[in-house]
Every structure is written in structure tokens, then in C-alpha cells.
Design a protein around this motif. Structure first.
Motif, PDB file in Angstrom:
ATOM      1  N   ASP A  77      -4.163  -5.930  13.339  1.00 58.13           N
ATOM      2  CA  ASP A  77      -4.280  -4.585  13.916  1.00 58.13           C
ATOM      3  C   ASP A  77      -4.136  -3.462  12.902  1.00 58.13           C
ATOM      4  O   ASP A  77      -4.492  -2.315  13.208  1.00 58.13           O
ATOM      5  CB  ASP A  77      -3.207  -4.398  14.995  1.00 58.13           C
ATOM      6  N   GLY A  78      -3.592  -3.750  11.741  1.00 61.07           N
ATOM      7  CA  GLY A  78      -3.397  -2.694  10.771  1.00 61.07           C
ATOM      8  C   GLY A  78      -3.021  -3.261   9.420  1.00 61.07           C
ATOM      9  O   GLY A  78      -2.573  -4.410   9.302  1.00 61.07           O
ATOM     10  N   LEU A  79      -3.204  -2.456   8.389  1.00 64.02           N
ATOM     11  CA  LEU A  79      -2.886  -2.846   7.022  1.00 64.02           C
ATOM     12  C   LEU A  79      -1.960  -1.819   6.398  1.00 64.02           C
ATOM     13  O   LEU A  79      -2.126  -0.611   6.596  1.00 64.02           O
ATOM     14  CB  LEU A  79      -4.167  -2.954   6.181  1.00 64.02           C
ATOM     15  N   ARG A  80      -1.002  -2.301   5.662  1.00 56.61           N
ATOM     16  CA  ARG A  80      -0.144  -1.440   4.847  1.00 56.61           C
ATOM     17  C   ARG A  80      -0.518  -1.710   3.400  1.00 56.61           C
ATOM     18  O   ARG A  80      -0.394  -2.833   2.911  1.00 56.61           O
ATOM     19  CB  ARG A  80       1.328  -1.739   5.122  1.00 56.61           C
ATOM     20  N   PHE A  81      -1.027  -0.695   2.700  1.00 51.62           N
ATOM     21  CA  PHE A  81      -1.535  -0.846   1.343  1.00 51.62           C
ATOM     22  C   PHE A  81      -0.403  -0.589   0.354  1.00 51.62           C
ATOM     23  O   PHE A  81       0.137   0.513   0.273  1.00 51.62           O
ATOM     24  CB  PHE A  81      -2.688   0.128   1.098  1.00 51.62           C
ATOM     25  N   ASP A  82      -0.066  -1.621  -0.394  1.00 53.13           N
ATOM     26  CA  ASP A  82       1.065  -1.570  -1.314  1.00 53.13           C
ATOM     27  C   ASP A  82       0.750  -0.702  -2.531  1.00 53.13           C
ATOM     28  O   ASP A  82      -0.314  -0.830  -3.147  1.00 53.13           O
ATOM     29  CB  ASP A  82       1.394  -3.000  -1.771  1.00 53.13           C
ATOM     30  N   ALA A  83       1.674   0.187  -2.868  1.00 58.54           N
ATOM     31  CA  ALA A  83       1.677   0.928  -4.135  1.00 58.54           C
ATOM     32  C   ALA A  83       0.307   1.448  -4.541  1.00 58.54           C
ATOM     33  O   ALA A  83      -0.183   1.168  -5.644  1.00 58.54           O
ATOM     34  CB  ALA A  83       2.261   0.043  -5.238  1.00 58.54           C
ATOM     35  N   VAL A  84      -0.316   2.259  -3.680  1.00 58.78           N
ATOM     36  CA  VAL A  84      -1.649   2.763  -4.014  1.00 58.78           C
ATOM     37  C   VAL A  84      -1.612   3.732  -5.186  1.00 58.78           C
ATOM     38  O   VAL A  84      -2.646   3.976  -5.828  1.00 58.78           O
ATOM     39  CB  VAL A  84      -2.324   3.422  -2.795  1.00 58.78           C
ATOM     40  N   HIS A  85      -0.434   4.288  -5.501  1.00 58.19           N
ATOM     41  CA  HIS A  85      -0.329   5.147  -6.680  1.00 58.19           C
ATOM     42  C   HIS A  85      -0.685   4.391  -7.954  1.00 58.19           C
ATOM     43  O   HIS A  85      -1.099   4.997  -8.944  1.00 58.19           O
ATOM     44  CB  HIS A  85       1.079   5.736  -6.793  1.00 58.19           C
ATOM     45  N   ALA A  86      -0.519   3.050  -7.937  1.00 55.73           N
ATOM     46  CA  ALA A  86      -0.846   2.240  -9.110  1.00 55.73           C
ATOM     47  C   ALA A  86      -2.341   1.929  -9.190  1.00 55.73           C
ATOM     48  O   ALA A  86      -2.806   1.442 -10.217  1.00 55.73           O
ATOM     49  CB  ALA A  86      -0.043   0.939  -9.095  1.00 55.73           C
ATOM     50  N   ILE A  87      -3.091   2.189  -8.113  1.00 55.02           N
ATOM     51  CA  ILE A  87      -4.546   2.046  -8.165  1.00 55.02           C
ATOM     52  C   ILE A  87      -5.147   3.250  -8.879  1.00 55.02           C
ATOM     53  O   ILE A  87      -6.056   3.130  -9.696  1.00 55.02           O
ATOM     54  CB  ILE A  87      -5.137   1.897  -6.747  1.00 55.02           C
ATOM     55  N   GLY A  88      -4.628   4.422  -8.549  1.00 56.45           N
ATOM     56  CA  GLY A  88      -5.018   5.630  -9.273  1.00 56.45           C
ATOM     57  C   GLY A  88      -6.452   6.065  -9.049  1.00 56.45           C
ATOM     58  O   GLY A  88      -7.049   6.687  -9.935  1.00 56.45           O
ATOM     59  N   ASP A  89      -7.031   5.778  -7.889  1.00 55.17           N
ATOM     60  CA  ASP A  89      -8.409   6.169  -7.606  1.00 55.17           C
ATOM     61  C   ASP A  89      -8.513   6.581  -6.147  1.00 55.17           C
ATOM     62  O   ASP A  89      -8.744   5.748  -5.260  1.00 55.17           O
ATOM     63  CB  ASP A  89      -9.361   5.012  -7.912  1.00 55.17           C
ATOM     64  N   ALA A  90      -8.323   7.880  -5.880  1.00 56.37           N
ATOM     65  CA  ALA A  90      -8.347   8.370  -4.502  1.00 56.37           C
ATOM     66  C   ALA A  90      -9.716   8.184  -3.870  1.00 56.37           C
ATOM     67  O   ALA A  90      -9.826   7.957  -2.661  1.00 56.37           O
ATOM     68  CB  ALA A  90      -7.943   9.845  -4.476  1.00 56.37           C
ATOM     69  N   GLY A  91     -10.785   8.255  -4.680  1.00 61.19           N
ATOM     70  CA  GLY A  91     -12.122   8.056  -4.140  1.00 61.19           C
ATOM     71  C   GLY A  91     -12.306   6.675  -3.563  1.00 61.19           C
ATOM     72  O   GLY A  91     -12.925   6.506  -2.500  1.00 61.19           O
ATOM     73  N   PHE A  92     -11.774   5.670  -4.250  1.00 64.16           N
ATOM     74  CA  PHE A  92     -11.843   4.307  -3.726  1.00 64.16           C
ATOM     75  C   PHE A  92     -11.073   4.190  -2.419  1.00 64.16           C
ATOM     76  O   PHE A  92     -11.544   3.563  -1.462  1.00 64.16           O
ATOM     77  CB  PHE A  92     -11.294   3.318  -4.754  1.00 64.16           C
ATOM     78  N   LEU A  93      -9.881   4.775  -2.373  1.00 65.46           N
ATOM     79  CA  LEU A  93      -9.082   4.706  -1.147  1.00 65.46           C
ATOM     80  C   LEU A  93      -9.849   5.305   0.029  1.00 65.46           C
ATOM     81  O   LEU A  93      -9.883   4.729   1.126  1.00 65.46           O
ATOM     82  CB  LEU A  93      -7.762   5.448  -1.336  1.00 65.46           C
TER      83      LEU A  93
END
Length: 566
Positions: free
Chosen positions: A245-261
Motif C-alpha cells: 500500500d505504500g513505500l517509505r524511501f530511505d535516506a533520499v538526501h543521499a540520492i541527491g537528485d530531486a528530479g529523479f524523486l
């Protein structure tokens, strides 16, 4: 191109691998001669073969190295073993479930292994639902090295960990949860891979960024189409093939790409149609711009935990130092505006500015908690608040958590007053095991309690089976009283708050005593919810016209919480 093995007809499967660093790839099916794969542009290799569900296979890259499918849907023999063809349509679902509104969520975070695998979690579901919890959040279940681990060192994000059970056993868990009215949220890790069993770099070095370092190595190169597709399709697999029903995305600050998010969120919203699918971020940057416009439902609010931990325990070391100064004022800001840090310098972060303004966001844009796997397990000895805080103060804080309009999350065992630690555990071997053990102990050398070598030796070895076994939650000595408190609080939330919550907005909060805060929210029916929270030794004036709908402790007294509607 889509990664992995996809059944295209009865007994026929299409296999695809992105291996831009290699000139040749062959499909190795257990018991057969290798089958050369066709090379395409941009580093892709594909082949179709007679391979029904259950077929075991590997990829042979450059005629030498046999590696598992990085998009394997199941493994046989661990992350270094055979990948297995899976038919996602074969499971017979029993429950027709369209999901819950986000405002209805009360989440319990669960470590699947500590509860006995997918079947073990199923056995716990009736008690969870009976208490009034409406959703479970599974810590990552993707395959990782060994049989014990938190899941954040996964290396095969598409394959449920073999030690937890089969793909269909995970589907059975989701189906059973839905049958009890429980939503299922899954924690996924798209910012890094673990150190044991990650072969991607050996044939697809472009999967990672050489110019952007993270604590786990080069950042994932989500700006490359093949890499972005890998993660977006993974998210869609959990939501569609498993009906998560849902996803919690771990540490997206470490991905560093808001466009991808944003692209990932858009793809998920389009693909999932009218289902109630919820997306939650973990983001140290406190980026309010990602929230409030339908892309993502909420963010884990570490600020809520951190300031309350300071107030409950008096601890101010490490990142708690950011909340040591004026903690009551900071709590008021958290209740009234969401984030505490909204562009201010962080003392613990060397003065770096963190956060953006969040006061315009609804309270449901924040997931609040007193404990979670990180906040317990990242302590050297894994202690819970039940052994760190005064019980009366902890009960009042629990009432604040469960009656606040922010979305509450509890950790497994909280509801039974568990005093069992939740430790950091892994299942690494040889040099890697030594590095993890010693690294863990060096990490705590900066704390006075572990300054000496003898003190550091008391920190449990993450690789010892006993460390994992000690982390299985057991009811505490006051379990009955804790469960009754949770039951009454959640019943009050269900009847008085949840029907009024969608569309609620904050009206501000103020300090009204040495350790007391008064906070108000405008609810969707025009009524005002007020919470009076006091951890101080002195009573505070309680502006209550009528009896509150819920109180823990004497109204306005020490270690108390009162809630009422006007």
C-alpha cells in the motif's frame, strides 16, 4: 528495456541485463549449456528461453564470471546463488482491498526476521489490528548477505530475502493484513547497496557516480535512464505484484537528485490509478517542497523524536545536541509547524543550514515517532525508552504521539512496554565481519561511556547470532498496562481525531510552563483540537471549558497530556 526475467508466454521467459562494460553475456540455466544473449545499444543484452517459473539461472559476463540477476525476483542459495524465475500472477488473492486513507494511518514498524519471517509476522497481525493499529511498516525485505540483518545492506532489491520466506509467503502476509484492515508499507533503499553480494560494479560501473561520494561508496547514477528504470520498476513491482500500500524511501538526501524523486512519484501515481498508495520520505534536509502537493504524502519527522528524546532522557550528545538548547520551545515549533529546523544552522552539523519553511503544511505531512529502528538500534546497547525514561513521563509522551494530528509510528514492542534491546545485527564473515565489528566500536569511541577499550568491548558483536536473538521483542513487566493505554489512546484517536483529520491545519503552539506546551489545530469540521502536554514538576493552568475527551495524568499536572475539542 526492463531489467530481469519476465514470463512472456507459457513456459517462456525473456531475460535482460544491462552490462555496458562487457562485450558478451550468456544466460546460464541450471543443467543446460550457456545461451548467448543478444547485444543491443546502450549496453543491454536480452534473450528468450524455455524457462517456466521455478527455473534457476545466472548470467555469465565476458565468458568468465557467473553472477545473479540484479533484478532477480527470488534467490536459491543466498545472494551469491542462483536467481529464480517467478510468476507474479500465480498467487490467489483472497482480499479485495483498495487501501486506507492516509489520515487513518497509525503505523507499527516491524523487523520481519525478528518476528520469525513472513509467516511469523502473519501470526502477530490479529493482535496488532485488535489494538487499533491500522498499518504495518516492514523494514527492508530485499535480499542481503547472510540470514540476519536490518535490510539496509540489501544487494538484490527485487528479491525478498530467502531467510524470510518465498515471494508468495510475502504476498500471503499482505493478503492477511488486508483481511484484517491493515495497510502495509514497505521500507525501500534506493540510495546505496550493501557490501556483500553486489556485483553490479563489475559489469556496469556506470550504475554508480565516481564524482559523488556517499558513506556507502559512489552515489547511484539515477540520472542514467537504465539506472532510473531499475528503481522505478522496483517500486512499481512492490506496489503492483505484491499489492503493497505504500513505500517509505530511505535516506533520499543521499540520492541527491530531486528530479529523479519527482519522476518516480509521477510514474507511481500514474501506474497505480485509483488505489490508495502512499509515499513517504526519509530526508535529513527537511525539504518541505517535496510535500503537500500530492507527490509524496509525508516525511519521517526526526525532529519530533529528537526533541522529545532530549526532554525524556536529558541526553544531549551526538545529534541530540541540536535540540539541547530550549527544547520546550523547539517542541512547540514542531507541533505548530512540523519541522523544527526550517533553514536554521545546525550546531551538530558544523553550522550548516538545514530545512525549509513547513508551517503551511498539514500535520499529516509528518510521520512522528518516539522510537524506531534507527533511534534504538543505533545506540551502542540498543536501549529502549522504557529503560531510559521515567514511566509516567513516557506515558504522557506516548499520549502526545498518538493523539497528535501528525501520523504516529510506533516500533514493534512499544505497545507491550518491551524492555528488550533492538541491537545492530549483521551476518558478515571474515574480513568484512571484522571491519563491521571494529567500525561499530570505533563509532562510539567519541562517547564518554565508551572511551576506554574495555568499555567498547561490551558493545555486542553485530555478527554474533546472540545479538540478533537478543533483539526479538518480548513483553515488558508492565505489558498489560501498556497495552491498555495504547488501546484507549487509539480508540480515542479513531473516534475523535481521524474523522476530522483530512484537511486539518495547525493553529500554532506555545510554551505554557517550564516543560509544558499547548498546541491547537483547526479540524475539518470547524472544531479545534487542543493538546496540553506537561513534563514539568509544576502544574500549569488548563483552559478546559468541559472535561477533555482524553487525559493521561492529572490535567495540567506533571507528566500529563490532556486533549479536548471545542
Amino acid at each position: 528495456m526492463r531489467w530481469g526475467a519476465e514470463i512472456v508466454a507459457a513456459g517462456r521467459t525473456r531475460f535482460a541485463l544491462w552490462a555496458p562494460d562487457r562485450a558478451t553475456v550468456a544466460l546460464v540455466i541450471d543443467g543446460r549449456e550457456p545461451l548467448p544473449m543478444l547485444a543491443h545499444a546502450d549496453g543491454w543484452f536480452t534473450v528468450e528461453a524455455d524457462a517456466p517459473a521455478g527455473t534457476r539461472y545466472l548470467f555469465r559476463v565476458a565468458g568468465a564470471d557467473d553472477v545473479p540477476d540484479p533484478a532477480s525476483r527470488a534467490q536459491s542459495g543466498g545472494v551469491h546463488g542462483w536467481s529464480v524465475v517467478v510468476d507474479p500472477t500465480s498467487f490467489r488473492w483472497r482480499t479485495d482491498w483498495r487501501g486506507r486513507a492516509w489520515s487513518e494511518h497509525v503505523i507499527q514498524e516491524i523487523h520481519v526476521g525478528a518476528l520469525g519471517g513472513f509467516r511469523g509476522v502473519i501470526a502477530h497481525l490479529p493482535a496488532i489490528a485488535d489494538l487499533g493499529i491500522t498499518a504495518i511498516e516492514l523494514m527492508p525485505v530485499a535480499a542481503f548477505g547472510g540470514t540476519r540483518g536490518w535490510g539496509y545492506d540489501g544487494v538484490l532489491p527485487y528479491a525478498p530475502a530467502e531467510a524470510y520466506g518465498s515471494p508468495d509467503e510475502l504476498r500471503a502476509l499482505v493478503d492477511a493484513a488486508h483481511g484484517l484492515g491493515l495497510s502495509v508499507v514497505l521500507d525501500v533503499v534506493y540510495n546505496h547497496f550493501g557490501p556483500d553480494g553486489n556485483y553490479l560494479g563489475s559489469y556496469a560501473s556506470g550504475f554508480f557516480r565516481a564524482d559523488i561520494a556517499t558513506p556507502w561508496g559512489g552515489a547511484v547514477a539515477v540520472d542514467r535512464p537504465a539506472v532510473a528504470r531499475y528503481f522505478v520498476d522496483n517500486a512499481l513491482m512492490w506496489l503492483k505484484d505484491y499489492r503493497i500500500d505504500g513505500l517509505r524511501f530511505d535516506a533520499v538526501h543521499a540520492i541527491g537528485d530531486a528530479g529523479f524523486l519527482d519522476e518516480m512519484a509521477r510514474a507511481i501515481r500514474e501506474e497505480c490509478g485509483d488505489r490508495s498508495v502512499h509515499l513517504v520520505l526519509e530526508n535529513e534536509h527537511n525539504d518541505a517542497d517535496r510535500l503537500g502537493d500530492g507527490r509524496y504524502d509525508a516525511q519521517w519527522n526526526d525532529d519530533f523524536h529528537n526533541v522529545l528524546h532530549v526532554l525524556l532522557t536529558g541526553e544531549t550528545s551526538g545529534y541530540y545536541g541540536d535540540f539541547a538548547d530550549r527544547p520546550v520551545e523547539r517542541l512547540a515549533r514542531c507541533l505548530g509547524e512540523g519541522f523544527i529546523y526550517q533553514g536554521e544552522a545546525s550546531p551538530n552539523g558544523g553550522g550548516a543550514v538545514r530545512g525549509t519553511p513547513s508551517g503551511h503544511l498539514p500535520p499529516t505531512a509528518f510521520v512522528a515517532f518516539l522510537q524506531n529502528h534507527d533511534q534504538i538500534g543505533n545506540r551502542a546497547l540498543g536501549e529502549r525508552l522504557t529503560v531510559l525514561a521515567d514511566p509516567a513521563r513516557l506515558r504522557a509522551a506516548t499520549a502526545l504521539l498518538l493523539l497528535s494530528p501528525q501520523i504516529p509510528l510506533i516500533f514493534m514492542g512499544d505497545e507491550g512496554g518491551s524492555e528488550t534491546p533492538f541491537l545492530f545485527f549483521t551476518d558478515f564473515h571474515d574480513e568484512l565481519a571484522d571491519a563491521v565489528r571494529e567500525g561499530r566500536r570505533r563509532e562510539f569511541a567519541k562517547f564518554e561511556a565508551f572511551a576506554s577499550e574495555d568499555a567498547r568491548a561490551t558493545i555486542p558483536d553485530p555478527n554474533a547470532p546472540t545479538t540478533f536473538e537478543a533483539s526479538r521483542p518480548q513483553p515488558g513487566p508492565a505489558a498489560t498496562a501498556w497495552r491498555e493505554l495504547y488501546r484507549r489512546l487509539l480508540a480515542a484517536r479513531r473516534t475523535e481525531i481521524v474523522p476530522r483529520l483530512a484537511g486539518a491545519r495547525p493553529l500554532g503552539a506555545e510554551v505554557v510552563g517550564a516543560e509544558a506546551v499547548l498546541a491547537r489545530w483547526a479540524m475539518n469540521d470547524g472544531r479545534v483540537l487542543t493538546l496540553l502536554f506537561n513534563l514539568g514538576n509544576e502544574a500549569v493552568a488548563a483552559p478546559v471549558a468541559d472535561a477533555p475527551f482524553f487525559a493521561v495524568g492529572e490535567i495540567g499536572g506533571a507528566a500529563s497530556l490532556a486533549a479536548w475539542l471545542t
